[in-house]
Design a protein around this motif. Structure first.
Motif, PDB file in Angstrom:
ATOM      1  N   ALA A  60       0.807  -1.224   0.000  1.00 35.81           N
ATOM      2  CA  ALA A  60       0.000   0.000   0.000  1.00 35.81           C
ATOM      3  C   ALA A  60       0.837   1.271   0.000  1.00 35.81           C
ATOM      4  O   ALA A  60       0.377   2.298  -0.499  1.00 35.81           O
ATOM      5  N   TRP A  61       2.038   1.248   0.559  1.00 39.39           N
ATOM      6  CA  TRP A  61       2.847   2.460   0.615  1.00 39.39           C
ATOM      7  C   TRP A  61       3.183   2.969  -0.796  1.00 39.39           C
ATOM      8  O   TRP A  61       3.283   2.192  -1.750  1.00 39.39           O
ATOM      9  N   SER A  62       3.377   4.258  -0.910  1.00 34.37           N
ATOM     10  CA  SER A  62       3.766   4.868  -2.189  1.00 34.37           C
ATOM     11  C   SER A  62       5.010   4.199  -2.764  1.00 34.37           C
ATOM     12  O   SER A  62       5.929   3.829  -2.034  1.00 34.37           O
ATOM     13  N   ASN A  63       5.031   4.055  -4.065  1.00 34.38           N
ATOM     14  CA  ASN A  63       6.184   3.546  -4.823  1.00 34.38           C
ATOM     15  C   ASN A  63       6.468   2.071  -4.583  1.00 34.38           C
ATOM     16  O   ASN A  63       7.482   1.559  -5.055  1.00 34.38           O
ATOM     17  N   CYS A  64       5.593   1.363  -3.872  1.00 31.48           N
ATOM     18  CA  CYS A  64       5.780  -0.087  -3.780  1.00 31.48           C
ATOM     19  C   CYS A  64       5.450  -0.704  -5.143  1.00 31.48           C
ATOM     20  O   CYS A  64       4.750  -0.099  -5.958  1.00 31.48           O
ATOM     21  N   GLY A  65       5.958  -1.881  -5.384  1.00 34.36           N
ATOM     22  CA  GLY A  65       5.675  -2.478  -6.680  1.00 34.36           C
ATOM     23  C   GLY A  65       6.378  -3.797  -6.889  1.00 34.36           C
ATOM     24  O   GLY A  65       6.845  -4.442  -5.946  1.00 34.36           O
ATOM     25  N   PHE A  66       6.475  -4.185  -8.142  1.00 38.21           N
ATOM     26  CA  PHE A  66       6.990  -5.507  -8.513  1.00 38.21           C
ATOM     27  C   PHE A  66       7.603  -5.407  -9.906  1.00 38.21           C
ATOM     28  O   PHE A  66       7.245  -4.551 -10.716  1.00 38.21           O
ATOM     29  N   GLY A  67       8.561  -6.294 -10.149  1.00 31.59           N
ATOM     30  CA  GLY A  67       9.249  -6.269 -11.433  1.00 31.59           C
ATOM     31  C   GLY A  67       9.584  -7.656 -11.904  1.00 31.59           C
ATOM     32  O   GLY A  67       9.603  -8.621 -11.130  1.00 31.59           O
ATOM     33  N   VAL A  68       9.870  -7.754 -13.210  1.00 34.29           N
ATOM     34  CA  VAL A  68      10.158  -9.047 -13.810  1.00 34.29           C
ATOM     35  C   VAL A  68      10.961  -8.841 -15.086  1.00 34.29           C
ATOM     36  O   VAL A  68      10.887  -7.776 -15.729  1.00 34.29           O
TER      37      VAL A  68
END
Length: 357
Positions: A60-68
């Motif tokens: 939920a925090w800003s700029n959290c995410g995921f990559g591949v």
């Protein structure tokens, strides 16, 4: 940002076991940033995640995410949770577009939906990261997997070797940096000064920022659920999601707190005490970090108090930084995108000089 909700695109058994459309959400347990010969992972997570359900972590925090990393020309992602949440898409190092979760702002949906992230890319191998824009108050998003429709997911090392932690309020969250009225749609946290500086430096930025919150007093005059309190959690509105500080030990910590405190009339001594106690706590978790106490212009109401904090602590790795930028033409007197770019450039320049980055 198109989404599919039919059974063929949900996380059914066929797609989970099909190597050509791998939806594996396993990854490193945090930000394992020793790049080189370290173990590789299919999916990488950025920022704080609630991992109580290991196959469906939520953030939920800003700029959290995921990559591949994937081969082929297209990539989809499967998500559930809060509606109206945009993610900034970074393809091969370039910020290219946004995708947005289905549903209206403040809504939430447990249905797993498939969203098109990349289409029509040149044939080959690509690296993609998605970074959340709106701050945590708009609700958590749960990750269920990536799909490469015409290719494969490719294991890769964690892409960042440097770590920055940004701790702040609406300024750090990107409040209204694209205009008014303030909403999830007008807040581009991935385009705020912290992530801008991180991208320029080849770093990952964790951002723990909440509009209206303070160090010792919130904008509404309350003294509960302050930023140092919310900092304890992976999901700041869920006190069952305690954050293990050992999962992310930053090289740099930027604290940008004080605007709301002094607008609310905080007692300066209470602010100084709270600031010093918070730094002492951060220092226990990150003994070697460079801690930057930010102001947003030489006239900031808390500038003198930060000078006193730094003098009291007598720590060579705690210093003041002025992130003032022009064109604070965002919503309600906040920085707009141009100001965030200037602030991010200033932070990156300081760290290049200070740390040799």
């Amino acid at each position: 940002a198109d989404s599919d909700t039919d059974a063929d695109s949900d996380t059914d058994a066929d797609s989970d076991t099909d190597a050509d459309s791998d939806t594996d959400s396993d990854s490193d347990t945090g930000d394992d940033t020793d790049t080189g010969a370290e173990p590789t992972e299919l999916v990488h997570f950025f920022g704080r995640f609630d991992r109580r359900q290991p196959d469906s972590p939520a953030c939920a925090w800003s700029n959290c995410g995921f990559g591949v990393r994937f081969s082929g020309s297209a990539l989809d992602v499967q998500l559930s949770g809060a509606g109206g949440i945009s993610f900034q898409v970074v393809l091969d190092g370039d910020v290219v577009e946004e995708m947005q979760t289905a549903g209206s702002e403040w809504s939430s949906d447990a249905e797993v939906r498939t969203y098109h992230v990349v289409s029509g890319a040149a044939s080959g191998t690509h690296d993609v990261q998605l970074y959340r824009n709106p701050e945590a108050m708009f609700g958590a998003v749960t990750f269920h997997g990536f799909i490469a429709p015409d290719g494969d997911l490719v294991a890769s090392p964690f892409p960042f070797a440097r770590r920055i932690d940004i701790i702040g309020d609406s300024i750090s969250a990107g409040y209204g940096n694209t205009g008014c009225p303030f909403s999830a749609a007008t807040e581009k946290g991935a385009l705020a000064y912290g992530p801008i500086a991180a991208r320029a430096l080849g770093a990952i930025a964790h951002v723990e920022a909440w509009s209206g919150k303070g160090m010792a007093m919130n904008l509404d005059g309350s003294t509960n659920e302050l930023v140092p309190d919310l900092y304890n959690y992976a999901l700041p509105d869920d006190d069952q999601t305690g954050w293990d500080s050992g999962d992310f030990i930053p090289d740099v910590i930027v604290i940008n707190l004080g605007t709301n405190d002094f607008l609310a009339g905080v007692d300066r001594n209470n602010y100084i005490i709270a600031y010093e106690e918070f730094i002492a706590r951060l220092r226990m978790d990150a003994p070697d970090a460079c801690i930057l106490c930010a102001i947003n212009g030489s006239g900031d109401a808390f500038s003198d108090e930060i000078d006193e904090v730094i003098a009291d602590l007598d720590d060579a790795n705690v210093e003041k930084i002025n992130l003032n930028g022009p064109n604070w033409n965002g919503c309600d007197g906040h920085p707009d995108l141009a100001a965030h770019q200037s602030m991010g450039d200033a932070l990156a320049a300081h760290l290049r000089t200070r740390l040799g980055w």
